[in-house]
Write an enzyme that holds these catalytic residues in place. Sequence first.
Site, PDB file in Angstrom:
ATOM      1  N   ASP A  85      -9.685   7.905  -7.745  1.00 21.83           N
ATOM      2  CA  ASP A  85     -10.276   6.745  -8.282  1.00 21.83           C
ATOM      3  C   ASP A  85     -11.833   6.454  -9.435  1.00 21.83           C
ATOM      4  O   ASP A  85     -12.802   7.586  -8.772  1.00 21.83           O
ATOM      5  CB  ASP A  85     -11.106   6.183  -6.535  1.00 21.83           C
ATOM      6  CG  ASP A  85      -9.639   6.258  -5.724  1.00 21.83           C
ATOM      7  OD1 ASP A  85      -9.385   6.974  -5.370  1.00 21.83           O
ATOM      8  OD2 ASP A  85      -9.292   5.336  -4.799  1.00 21.83           O
TER       9      ASP A  85
ATOM     10  N   GLU B  64      -7.948   1.787  -9.552  1.00 22.37           N
ATOM     11  CA  GLU B  64      -8.447   1.119  -9.037  1.00 22.37           C
ATOM     12  C   GLU B  64      -9.282   0.740  -8.583  1.00 22.37           C
ATOM     13  O   GLU B  64      -9.504  -0.954  -7.372  1.00 22.37           O
ATOM     14  CB  GLU B  64      -7.535   0.607  -7.255  1.00 22.37           C
ATOM     15  CG  GLU B  64      -8.446   1.705  -6.157  1.00 22.37           C
ATOM     16  CD  GLU B  64      -8.326   1.144  -4.817  1.00 22.37           C
ATOM     17  OE1 GLU B  64      -7.549   0.181  -4.391  1.00 22.37           O
ATOM     18  OE2 GLU B  64      -9.571   1.478  -4.571  1.00 22.37           O
ATOM     19  N   ASN B  65     -10.769   1.297  -9.112  1.00 20.24           N
ATOM     20  CA  ASN B  65     -11.895   1.071  -8.798  1.00 20.24           C
ATOM     21  C   ASN B  65     -12.055   0.977 -10.316  1.00 20.24           C
ATOM     22  O   ASN B  65     -13.814   0.385 -10.193  1.00 20.24           O
ATOM     23  CB  ASN B  65     -12.856   1.871  -7.997  1.00 20.24           C
ATOM     24  CG  ASN B  65     -12.659   1.672  -6.151  1.00 20.24           C
ATOM     25  OD1 ASN B  65     -11.858   2.368  -5.668  1.00 20.24           O
ATOM     26  ND2 ASN B  65     -12.451   0.573  -5.595  1.00 20.24           N
TER      27      ASN B  65
ATOM     28  N   HIS C 261      -7.860  -1.950  -3.357  1.00 14.11           N
ATOM     29  CA  HIS C 261      -8.250  -2.921  -4.156  1.00 14.11           C
ATOM     30  C   HIS C 261      -7.966  -4.103  -5.690  1.00 14.11           C
ATOM     31  O   HIS C 261      -8.054  -4.240  -6.847  1.00 14.11           O
ATOM     32  CB  HIS C 261     -10.290  -2.342  -4.955  1.00 14.11           C
ATOM     33  CG  HIS C 261     -10.548  -2.777  -3.424  1.00 14.11           C
ATOM     34  ND1 HIS C 261     -11.378  -3.215  -2.984  1.00 14.11           N
ATOM     35  CD2 HIS C 261     -11.215  -1.821  -3.416  1.00 14.11           C
ATOM     36  CE1 HIS C 261     -12.544  -3.370  -2.561  1.00 14.11           C
ATOM     37  NE2 HIS C 261     -11.913  -1.554  -2.253  1.00 14.11           N
TER      38      HIS C 261
ATOM     39  N   HIS D  39      -2.675   6.380  -1.118  1.00 15.86           N
ATOM     40  CA  HIS D  39      -3.824   5.538  -0.868  1.00 15.86           C
ATOM     41  C   HIS D  39      -4.333   5.429   0.714  1.00 15.86           C
ATOM     42  O   HIS D  39      -3.790   4.553   0.976  1.00 15.86           O
ATOM     43  CB  HIS D  39      -3.986   4.275  -1.794  1.00 15.86           C
ATOM     44  CG  HIS D  39      -5.206   3.948  -2.088  1.00 15.86           C
ATOM     45  ND1 HIS D  39      -6.317   4.183  -2.662  1.00 15.86           N
ATOM     46  CD2 HIS D  39      -5.882   2.799  -1.224  1.00 15.86           C
ATOM     47  CE1 HIS D  39      -7.547   3.838  -2.539  1.00 15.86           C
ATOM     48  NE2 HIS D  39      -7.392   2.880  -2.516  1.00 15.86           N
TER      49      HIS D  39
ATOM     50  N   HIS E  33      -8.256   7.089  -2.062  1.00 19.54           N
ATOM     51  CA  HIS E  33      -9.072   6.356  -1.638  1.00 19.54           C
ATOM     52  C   HIS E  33     -10.926   6.464  -0.999  1.00 19.54           C
ATOM     53  O   HIS E  33     -11.399   5.661  -1.319  1.00 19.54           O
ATOM     54  CB  HIS E  33      -8.652   5.520  -0.771  1.00 19.54           C
ATOM     55  CG  HIS E  33      -8.893   4.173   0.810  1.00 19.54           C
ATOM     56  ND1 HIS E  33      -9.900   3.105  -0.288  1.00 19.54           N
ATOM     57  CD2 HIS E  33      -8.871   4.268   2.004  1.00 19.54           C
ATOM     58  CE1 HIS E  33     -10.048   2.266   0.997  1.00 19.54           C
ATOM     59  NE2 HIS E  33     -10.416   3.166   2.223  1.00 19.54           N
TER      60      HIS E  33
ATOM     61  N   HIS F  84     -12.898   8.365  -2.104  1.00 21.48           N
ATOM     62  CA  HIS F  84     -13.511   8.959  -3.207  1.00 21.48           C
ATOM     63  C   HIS F  84     -14.530  10.495  -3.020  1.00 21.48           C
ATOM     64  O   HIS F  84     -15.464  10.889  -3.339  1.00 21.48           O
ATOM     65  CB  HIS F  84     -15.267   7.913  -2.892  1.00 21.48           C
ATOM     66  CG  HIS F  84     -14.171   6.926  -3.891  1.00 21.48           C
ATOM     67  ND1 HIS F  84     -14.765   6.163  -4.760  1.00 21.48           N
ATOM     68  CD2 HIS F  84     -13.276   6.074  -3.218  1.00 21.48           C
ATOM     69  CE1 HIS F  84     -14.369   4.908  -4.777  1.00 21.48           C
ATOM     70  NE2 HIS F  84     -13.249   4.771  -4.388  1.00 21.48           N
TER      71      HIS F  84
END
Length: 270
Positions: free
Chosen positions: A8, A39-40, A68, A152, A177, A179
Amino acid sequence: MRILFLGDIVGEPGRKAVIEHLPGLRKELALDFIIVNGENAAGGRGITPRIAIDLLRAGAAVITTGDHVWDQQEIVDYFPTEPRLLRPINYPPETPGQGSVVLETPKGRVAVIQAQGRSFMQPPLENPFLMVEAEAERLRADGVQAIFVDFHAETTSEKIALGWALDGKVSAIVGTHTHVQTADERVLPGGTGCLTDAGMCGPDDSVLGRSPESVVWRFRTGMPTRFPIATGPVRLCGAVVEIDLATGRCVSIERFNRLIVAESAAETPA
């Protein structure tokens, strides 16, 4: 085939570091293919078309996402125009975008599948075990041997279980997901490489990429607050996977973990 997968990407610090260092990593690690989870990437929530374009231009072959994925409204109309940007495959069929893609490379075809878990995850989606197994079977029937899965998901148990369910059916499955990079990389008996979580590409002195002060204050008080993206050195985390294209089996999987000390400084392996 050597594939780099980066976990991520968190906010501006993470995406700038990834964009800056991807070309050098391709040469240094003798990479054939690069996948990143974006996604982040937009302020810590979602991804925009501009960021997706920048990541692709920097050398990413495929961008995966997660829960997200829809946080930036403009991405909805962009999905149908860019097949290399994936959303979880277990969304309903009419959802914009695709959950898998097959790309031609000088060494052969590579497929990437994105799926989202259901344990403690929102929104609730279709069963990822059934969806990914069916897609992998379809891809193999079409002659694609190298199949990489980004799962994820929140819980380690669900990620590990999907790895065993897919053993011998895909080349590799790496989780995203949380992190936080796990230390359990292995090749399962059927030839599938697994890592429970790749970790993140974001500020190292942080709580999952966010300012430690704000998160600590939230835990101490229970009061709602904003979680700004942290600053400082960025750590790039992921995995390097080597695949035998003749069989689709994973030859090796290694964690990738590198601290970027400063823009002008040398990189320090961790």
